[in-house]
Design an enzyme around this catalytic site. Structure first.
Site, PDB file in Angstrom:
ATOM      1  N   GLU A  32      -4.269  -9.526   2.965  1.00 57.49           N
ATOM      2  CA  GLU A  32      -4.910  -9.086   4.417  1.00 57.49           C
ATOM      3  C   GLU A  32      -5.995 -10.054   4.334  1.00 57.49           C
ATOM      4  OE1 GLU A  32      -3.683  -6.738   2.197  1.00 57.49           O
ATOM      5  OE2 GLU A  32      -2.935  -5.296   3.576  1.00 57.49           O
ATOM      6  N   GLU A  83       0.955  -1.091   0.095  1.00 56.61           N
ATOM      7  CA  GLU A  83       0.022   0.006   0.005  1.00 56.61           C
ATOM      8  C   GLU A  83       0.815   1.400  -0.171  1.00 56.61           C
ATOM      9  OE1 GLU A  83      -2.508  -1.553   3.313  1.00 56.61           O
ATOM     10  OE2 GLU A  83      -4.168  -0.715   2.080  1.00 56.61           O
TER      11      GLU A  83
END
Ligand code: NAD
Length: 736
Positions: free
Chosen positions: A152, A130
């Site tokens: 995730e 990210e």
């Protein structure tokens, strides 16, 4: 700048290089300190007129695995404290602000007015990817070790630092959703083709390329902050959007059965976020993230699939003080279905393999399996022909037991027949050196019994693989009555070397995993005997969270094997240990109909030849159901409970009997070994999650309707009474 975690240099051209290199750690990880330093770097780059822009790279072998999940767990604890002290609303406010700090930091980096580029080599996952996505330019190293992605979802979370918003603005919505739902790790070239990276280069060129982009005037404005920006799939409310969203919703339901709140939050974040400007979109993502972070599914999955799994892999059960084993040459005796797979994963890990079978032809056949697997990898572009040659050179196929002399560990995977095993143990022990450890891959024979054939029972251990060996990540290590610490340590070191996850269990019929799987299969067979439509059995099992229905699973394992186990149980334990309805179904399938499972293309399903459609439930199953039930009158919620409760009860029995001594192993083992509904955190977390009292009440109600297999054991009754839990018990005491 005082930067313990980053080195910061500015070159003559005014391009800064921030090298992330945390002291005392092999891998970079996002911690509060890292976030504070990154923030300082962003402010310095932004405000210093002498700095044109900044490249972020890593000083380690890898970029970073992402955020420290224990940090997120700590947030949960703080939430609990605040909620008690100052009320739920205050606590939620705190939680929201804290859990979006990383998202705000990345957004600040993206909008600080100076260009940032990421130069990535090795693993770059989760919060680290990210960070790269928030940079204006991404250069990946072409090295095979480079993997980017947002995994995730695998621990019940979703990317909450801008990942859902940036990925859905870089790729077609369908592709973005798939990437977020699957959490795959993506190689460099594919990432570039998907639009996730701008350039791919040699490892030692990535920083140079990233700097060159800044020097050439790389833009400090992300595409989505330009007024004319259009998302790759266009607007959500458009004819194109209507082609995407209704099916996306359906696919979400089909894949998750609404069991995974994080998957739903991905769908919601992307759907709502794409209709908003970036800052608001990120806020929406943060709101969902804060909720998911507090979900019991995320807590359970993080504990089992991240923390416990990691601890077991790092040797939580390794006997203290046992010296590191030196495993260079591994013998595999029996080059059949399992032995061939064991040889492959062992050679793949760089060890030399002596693969022995009864004759040269059988041994060669086992080796050919490795050739076939690595060729498949080459065809998929995941290996080179040099890898195949090197791998095959490490496997020596031979009928000569004498070749085992140099082995450090020998694993037998010959027929499941005590007489054959006895003969093989004696022949192997006559050939090996005094320090070599002997392991059996038996799935049903007690290790302590087999060890009676051994002249050195302290060096005798069970290493139980699951099939297919190359895909299944769990290995059960079985301690026999006399198994010594050195043998246990060697088994654990071996499992670590082949990069699988070990659980250590004590010797008992079926060990741990197969007992629970057996209970699951039995429940499917009994439902069939009761008259529940076969399709309903299969679908409801998946709705409960199992990856495959019990009838499908039995087809894979072999219906004849299930019948053989039932017969052996009857012979060894007694008539009462077997359910006559199950025996009736299995006998009819195998002995009357000749339906053995996938292996003869005839099982609970029919398997048409390749290219002629997919498997279908065998219509003849209806004949096995004298009194079919009306599907509209069947309680689906009860069927779901039956599937999970029956396995969890079996897991609880293994704890009471001392087969499993650590709840982490039952939980990790149940998810990795037989796919027990992962969102629960595993078979024991399923019980802890609802509380022993509620579980005992549920099991009791099922017992009243379906019989004693649902009777809670003494341990559960005591826990229900005392308010105890599996994780609340002291594992050391539990083992005693
Ligand atoms: P298999 O029949 O495919 O292979 C057994 C191999 O052993 C054959 O190649 C046979 O030629 C060889 N063999 C027999 N006697 C031998 C001897 N005296 N010396 C050398 N080789 C000999 O069986 P499999 O399915 O691979 O199972 C092997 C073992 O693994 C069994 O103990 C089984 O219980 C266990 N296991 C099987 C599975 C599974 O899913 N099939 C899973 C876990 C464990």
């Amino acid at each position: 700048m005082p930067q313990p975690n980053f080195r910061f240099d500015v070159d003559a051209e005014g391009v800064a290089l921030a090298t992330w290199d945390m002291p005392g750690r092999s891998m970079n990880v996002i911690t509060p300190e890292v976030m504070a330093e990154l923030s300082e770097i962003v402010e310095r780059v932004s405000s210093d007129p002498g700095i044109k822009g900044c490249v972020i790279t890593s000083g380690k072998e890898s970029f970073s695995g992402g955020a420290d999940l224990t940090m997120l767990q700590g947030l949960g604890a703080e939430f609990g404290r605040l909620a008690k002290a100052e009320g739920e609303e205050k606590a939620m406010g705190f939680f929201f602000e804290e859990s979006r700090k990383l998202s705000l930091l990345y957004r600040r980096l993206e909008t600080c007015g100076k260009p940032f580029a990421a130069a990535v080599h090795g693993t770059c996952l989760g919060g680290a990817f990210e960070l790269a996505l928030a940079c204006h330019y991404r250069v990946l190293s072409s090295d095979d070790a480079t993997r980017v992605g947002l995994p995730e979802i695998k621990v019940g979370l979703f990317p909450g630092a801008g990942g859902t918003q940036r990925v859905s603005r870089l790729m077609q919505t369908g592709d973005a959703l798939q990437m977020l739902f699957r959490g795959d790790q993506i190689r460099a070239l594919l990432a570039k083709n998907m639009g996730l990276a701008h350039e791919v280069g040699k490892r030692d060129e990535i920083v140079g390329k990233a700097k060159a982009w800044i020097e050439a005037g790389g833009s400090a404005v992300a595409p989505w902050d330009l007024p004319k920006f259009k998302a790759p799939s266009g607007k959500v409310y458009s004819p194109g959007g209507m082609m995407i969203w209704p099916p996306a919703n359906a696919i979400y339901r089909r894949e998750t059965h609404d069991n995974y709140p994080a998957a739903k939050a991905i769908l919601q974040s992307v759907y709502e976020g794409l209709q908003l400007p970036m800052d608001l979109a990120l806020k929406v993502e943060s709101r969902y993230f804060a909720n998911i972070l507090r979900s019991k599914e995320a807590a359970a999955m993080i504990r089992t699939l991240f923390l416990s799994k990691g601890e077991l892999e790092k040797g939580a059960r390794r006997p203290a003080g046992a010296p590191a084993s030196n495993l260079r040459t591994i013998g595999v005796v029996g080059a059949g279905f399992m032995g061939a797979g064991i040889a492959y994963v062992t050679a793949q890990a760089g060890m030399k393999v002596i693969l022995v079978d009864r004759d040269q032809e059988a041994a060669d056949k086992g080796k050919a399996y490795s050739q076939q697997l690595v060729t498949d990898q080459i065809n998929k572009g995941r290996a080179k022909s040099a890898d195949r040659d090197a791998l095959l050179a490490r496997i020596e196929a031979t009928p000569d037991y004498g070749a085992l002399a140099a082995c450090d560990l020998v694993i037998e995977a010959v027929f499941e027949d005590p007489k054959v095993k006895d003969e093989v143990i004696r022949k192997v022990e006559a050939a090996i050196g005094p320090d070599c450890v002997f392991a059996s891959n038996t799935s049903t024979l007690p290790i302590s019994g087999l060890a009676r054939s051994s002249a050195r029972p302290a060096q005798f251990v069970g290493i139980h693989f699951f099939s297919p060996v190359e895909k299944m990540m769990l290995v059960e290590i079985i301690k026999g009555r006399d198994t010594g610490d050195a043998a246990l340590a060697a088994a654990l070191d071996y499992v670590r070397a082949i990069r699988k996850t070990p659980i250590v269990v004590n010797d008992a019929r079926g060990f741990f995993a197969n007992r629970c799987v057996g209970a699951y299969l039995l429940e499917g067979h009994l439902m069939l005997a009761e008259g529940v439509p076969a399709a309903m059995i299969e679908n409801v099992a998946r709705m409960a969270g199992m990856p495959v229905g019990p009838l499908s699973l039995n087809d894979e394992v072999g219906i004849d094997l299930a019948l053989r186990i039932v017969k052996a149980t009857k012979a060894q334990v007694g008539e009462a240990a077997v359910d006559p309805n199950q025996e009736r179904i299995l006998t009819a399938m195998v002995e009357r109909e000749g339906r053995l499972g996938r292996k003869n293309a005839k099982g609970f399903y029919d398997y048409p030849p390749k290219g002629q459609g997919s498997k279908r439930l065998w219509p003849g199953l209806l004949e096995l159901q004298p009194e079919p039930l009306d599907p509209d009158r069947i309680d689906v919620a009860e069927l779901k409970h039956r599937f999970l409760v029956v396995q969890a009860l079996e897991a609880a029995r293994t704890v009471e009997e001392g087969v499993v001594t650590d709840p982490r192993e039952a939980d990790v083992g149940s998810i990795l070994g037989f796919g027990f509904a992962p969102f629960t955190g595993g078979a024991l977390s399923y019980i802890d999650g609802m509380g022993a009292r509620a579980f005992v009440a549920l099991a009791g109600a099922l017992e009243a309707r379906h019989g004693p297999r649902f009777a809670p054991n003494r341990l559960l009754l005591d826990m229900a009474e005392s308010g105890g839990s599996f994780y609340g018990r002291d594992p050391v005491k539990a083992a005693a």
